[in-house]
Design a protein around this motif. Sequence first.
Motif, mmCIF file in Angstrom:
data_model
loop_
_atom_site.group_PDB
_atom_site.id
_atom_site.type_symbol
_atom_site.label_atom_id
_atom_site.label_comp_id
_atom_site.label_asym_id
_atom_site.label_seq_id
_atom_site.Cartn_x
_atom_site.Cartn_y
_atom_site.Cartn_z
ATOM 1 N N LEU A 104 102.643 -60.674 18.770
ATOM 2 C CA LEU A 104 101.367 -60.817 19.473
ATOM 3 C C LEU A 104 101.558 -61.170 20.940
ATOM 4 C CD1 LEU A 104 99.186 -62.747 16.849
ATOM 5 C CD2 LEU A 104 99.217 -60.292 17.345
ATOM 6 N N ALA A 105 102.759 -61.622 21.299
ATOM 7 C CA ALA A 105 103.007 -62.051 22.678
ATOM 8 C C ALA A 105 102.774 -60.938 23.704
ATOM 9 C CB ALA A 105 104.409 -62.632 22.798
ATOM 10 N N PRO A 106 103.230 -59.680 23.465
ATOM 11 C CA PRO A 106 102.971 -58.650 24.477
ATOM 12 C C PRO A 106 101.488 -58.425 24.755
ATOM 13 C CG PRO A 106 104.694 -57.935 22.979
ATOM 14 C CD PRO A 106 104.110 -59.183 22.396
ATOM 15 N N ASN A 107 100.639 -58.496 23.733
ATOM 16 C CA ASN A 107 99.199 -58.342 23.937
ATOM 17 C C ASN A 107 98.659 -59.479 24.807
ATOM 18 O OD1 ASN A 107 100.127 -57.222 21.297
ATOM 19 N ND2 ASN A 107 98.086 -56.338 21.282
ATOM 20 N N ARG A 108 99.083 -60.697 24.495
ATOM 21 C CA ARG A 108 98.628 -61.846 25.275
ATOM 22 C C ARG A 108 99.143 -61.773 26.708
ATOM 23 N NH1 ARG A 108 100.421 -65.857 20.350
ATOM 24 N NH2 ARG A 108 98.612 -65.480 18.991
ATOM 25 N N LEU A 109 100.388 -61.341 26.841
ATOM 26 C CA LEU A 109 100.989 -61.222 28.164
ATOM 27 C C LEU A 109 100.286 -60.140 28.981
ATOM 28 C CD1 LEU A 109 103.323 -62.358 29.870
ATOM 29 C CD2 LEU A 109 104.765 -60.533 28.953
ATOM 30 N N LEU A 110 99.944 -59.038 28.324
ATOM 31 C CA LEU A 110 99.237 -57.963 29.010
ATOM 32 C C LEU A 110 97.900 -58.452 29.559
ATOM 33 C CD1 LEU A 110 99.119 -54.889 29.665
ATOM 34 C CD2 LEU A 110 97.947 -54.598 27.468
ATOM 35 N N LYS A 111 97.158 -59.172 28.746
ATOM 36 C CA LYS A 111 95.863 -59.672 29.217
ATOM 37 C C LYS A 111 96.023 -60.666 30.351
ATOM 38 C CE LYS A 111 91.419 -61.549 27.868
ATOM 39 N NZ LYS A 111 90.555 -62.080 26.792
ATOM 40 N N ARG A 112 97.004 -61.551 30.211
ATOM 41 C CA ARG A 112 97.229 -62.549 31.270
ATOM 42 C C ARG A 112 97.694 -61.876 32.562
ATOM 43 N NH1 ARG A 112 95.306 -66.473 33.760
ATOM 44 N NH2 ARG A 112 96.759 -68.035 34.549
ATOM 45 N N ALA A 113 98.520 -60.835 32.427
ATOM 46 C CA ALA A 113 98.974 -60.100 33.605
ATOM 47 C C ALA A 113 97.808 -59.406 34.295
ATOM 48 C CB ALA A 113 100.045 -59.089 33.212
ATOM 49 N N TRP A 114 96.840 -58.907 33.506
ATOM 50 C CA TRP A 114 95.640 -58.305 34.087
ATOM 51 C C TRP A 114 94.816 -59.370 34.821
ATOM 52 C CZ3 TRP A 114 90.554 -59.474 32.450
ATOM 53 C CH2 TRP A 114 89.554 -58.720 33.083
ATOM 54 N N GLU A 115 94.679 -60.532 34.197
ATOM 55 C CA GLU A 115 93.882 -61.602 34.806
ATOM 56 C C GLU A 115 94.469 -62.075 36.132
ATOM 57 O OE1 GLU A 115 92.160 -63.681 30.696
ATOM 58 O OE2 GLU A 115 93.984 -64.450 31.654
ATOM 59 N N THR A 116 95.804 -62.107 36.215
ATOM 60 C CA THR A 116 96.477 -62.636 37.404
ATOM 61 C C THR A 116 96.946 -61.544 38.359
ATOM 62 O OG1 THR A 116 98.591 -62.668 36.231
ATOM 63 C CG2 THR A 116 97.254 -64.674 36.130
ATOM 64 N N ARG A 117 96.692 -60.277 38.000
ATOM 65 C CA ARG A 117 97.144 -59.138 38.806
ATOM 66 C C ARG A 117 98.673 -59.148 38.951
ATOM 67 N NH1 ARG A 117 92.775 -57.651 37.501
ATOM 68 N NH2 ARG A 117 91.000 -57.197 38.843
ATOM 69 N N ALA A 118 99.357 -59.523 37.878
ATOM 70 C CA ALA A 118 100.813 -59.606 37.912
ATOM 71 C C ALA A 118 101.490 -58.278 37.622
ATOM 72 C CB ALA A 118 101.297 -60.664 36.917
ATOM 73 N N LEU A 119 100.747 -57.310 37.069
ATOM 74 C CA LEU A 119 101.300 -55.990 36.775
ATOM 75 C C LEU A 119 100.631 -54.960 37.684
ATOM 76 C CD1 LEU A 119 101.608 -55.539 32.884
ATOM 77 C CD2 LEU A 119 103.435 -55.381 34.565
ATOM 78 N N PRO A 120 101.355 -54.445 38.672
ATOM 79 C CA PRO A 120 100.730 -53.463 39.572
ATOM 80 C C PRO A 120 100.271 -52.205 38.851
ATOM 81 C CG PRO A 120 103.111 -53.609 39.954
ATOM 82 C CD PRO A 120 102.739 -54.742 39.060
ATOM 83 N N ASP A 159 89.209 -43.772 14.264
ATOM 84 C CA ASP A 159 89.344 -44.688 13.124
ATOM 85 C C ASP A 159 90.427 -45.725 13.376
ATOM 86 O OD1 ASP A 159 91.538 -43.059 13.036
ATOM 87 O OD2 ASP A 159 91.411 -42.594 10.891
ATOM 88 N N SER A 160 90.832 -45.899 14.620
ATOM 89 C CA SER A 160 91.912 -46.827 14.952
ATOM 90 C C SER A 160 91.464 -47.820 16.012
ATOM 91 C CB SER A 160 93.144 -46.061 15.464
ATOM 92 O OG SER A 160 93.660 -45.215 14.479
ATOM 93 N N ARG A 161 92.344 -48.768 16.260
ATOM 94 C CA ARG A 161 92.160 -49.703 17.364
ATOM 95 C C ARG A 161 93.428 -49.701 18.200
ATOM 96 N NH1 ARG A 161 87.698 -52.936 17.075
ATOM 97 N NH2 ARG A 161 86.603 -52.951 15.074
ATOM 98 N N LEU A 162 93.253 -49.600 19.506
ATOM 99 C CA LEU A 162 94.371 -49.708 20.430
ATOM 100 C C LEU A 162 94.338 -51.086 21.083
ATOM 101 C CD1 LEU A 162 94.229 -46.118 21.959
ATOM 102 C CD2 LEU A 162 95.813 -46.979 20.225
ATOM 103 N N ASP A 163 95.472 -51.539 21.563
ATOM 104 C CA ASP A 163 95.597 -52.935 21.977
ATOM 105 C C ASP A 163 94.658 -53.319 23.109
ATOM 106 O OD1 ASP A 163 97.487 -53.686 20.075
ATOM 107 O OD2 ASP A 163 99.159 -52.970 21.292
ATOM 108 N N ALA A 164 94.435 -52.415 24.058
ATOM 109 C CA ALA A 164 93.572 -52.783 25.185
ATOM 110 C C ALA A 164 92.924 -51.553 25.793
ATOM 111 C CB ALA A 164 94.380 -53.516 26.254
ATOM 112 N N LYS A 165 91.707 -51.746 26.281
ATOM 113 C CA LYS A 165 91.028 -50.739 27.101
ATOM 114 C C LYS A 165 90.566 -51.421 28.377
ATOM 115 C CE LYS A 165 86.761 -49.285 26.416
ATOM 116 N NZ LYS A 165 85.548 -48.570 25.945
ATOM 117 N N LEU A 166 91.064 -50.930 29.511
ATOM 118 C CA LEU A 166 90.650 -51.437 30.803
ATOM 119 C C LEU A 166 89.641 -50.463 31.396
ATOM 120 C CD1 LEU A 166 93.389 -52.840 30.187
ATOM 121 C CD2 LEU A 166 93.845 -52.826 32.636
ATOM 122 N N THR A 167 88.619 -50.987 32.015
ATOM 123 C CA THR A 167 87.605 -50.136 32.634
ATOM 124 C C THR A 167 87.297 -50.650 34.032
ATOM 125 O OG1 THR A 167 85.843 -51.440 31.601
ATOM 126 C CG2 THR A 167 86.551 -49.446 30.456
ATOM 127 N N GLY A 168 86.814 -49.729 34.857
ATOM 128 C CA GLY A 168 86.469 -50.066 36.230
ATOM 129 C C GLY A 168 85.982 -48.838 36.956
#
Length: 235
Positions: free
Chosen positions: A85-101, A117-126
């Motif tokens: 689960l750490a990569p999912n949490r890290l991905l969200k935190r990186a998005w929040e802090t703009r740590a991943l260009p 019929d599936s779920r993917l880990d994240a969807k970013l929108t803007g």
Amino acid sequence: MPYLLKFPQGSRPALFVAREKRFLIHVLLDGRPVTAHTNNSGSMLGLLRPGMEVFLSPAASPGRRLPYTLELVRPCGDWVGVNTLAPNRLLKRAWETRALPELGAYTDFTAEAKWGDSRLDAKLTGPDGEFWIEAKNVTMVEDGVACFPDAVTERGQKHLLELMELAKRGVRVGVFLAVQRPDGQCFGPADFIDPRFAELFWQALDRGVEFFPHVVHATPDGIALGRRLPIVPQP
């Protein structure tokens, strides 16, 4: 290097004894035997050795049957994060802090986003549209190459097929690979473990799926994001 994630209060070091089936490990905690949970369904090839140091986090629910979850192992000098689960949490935190260009300037983050019929880990929108991302934990290194998966993964194969379908529709898609091994110098699919996943990996890369493997530095003090690794040449 700043820590993007910290472990909860009550996290503890222990000594590894044995793994039972896929989701149970036996440890010595302050010298007494304890059974803990691991959510890592992979083989954790080369990582689990009797007597080695491990690091556990307390269960979020005090009533859970297994009071601890395996977070880190220390097969040699470096700690390796094995909580999937750490990569999912890290991905969200990186998005929040703009740590991943690679994540750009997307304004909204939806975890476990439903598609078909599936779920993917994240969807970013803007303003630039959507960016669908899967996150994977990488714990195996062979001859300097960080490899995924460490066991056959039908789920991982399915995710690549889904990402390719989205890419065909003109949607931006990618895979964030949290490489938990500092000895990894580049990334490549583990064709010697899961040839089908490797085949789909190269297809996905050719069809516009973005792969961004980053070294992750994990210690009992927290988890930090490191450099991006190159991808090995396609065979």
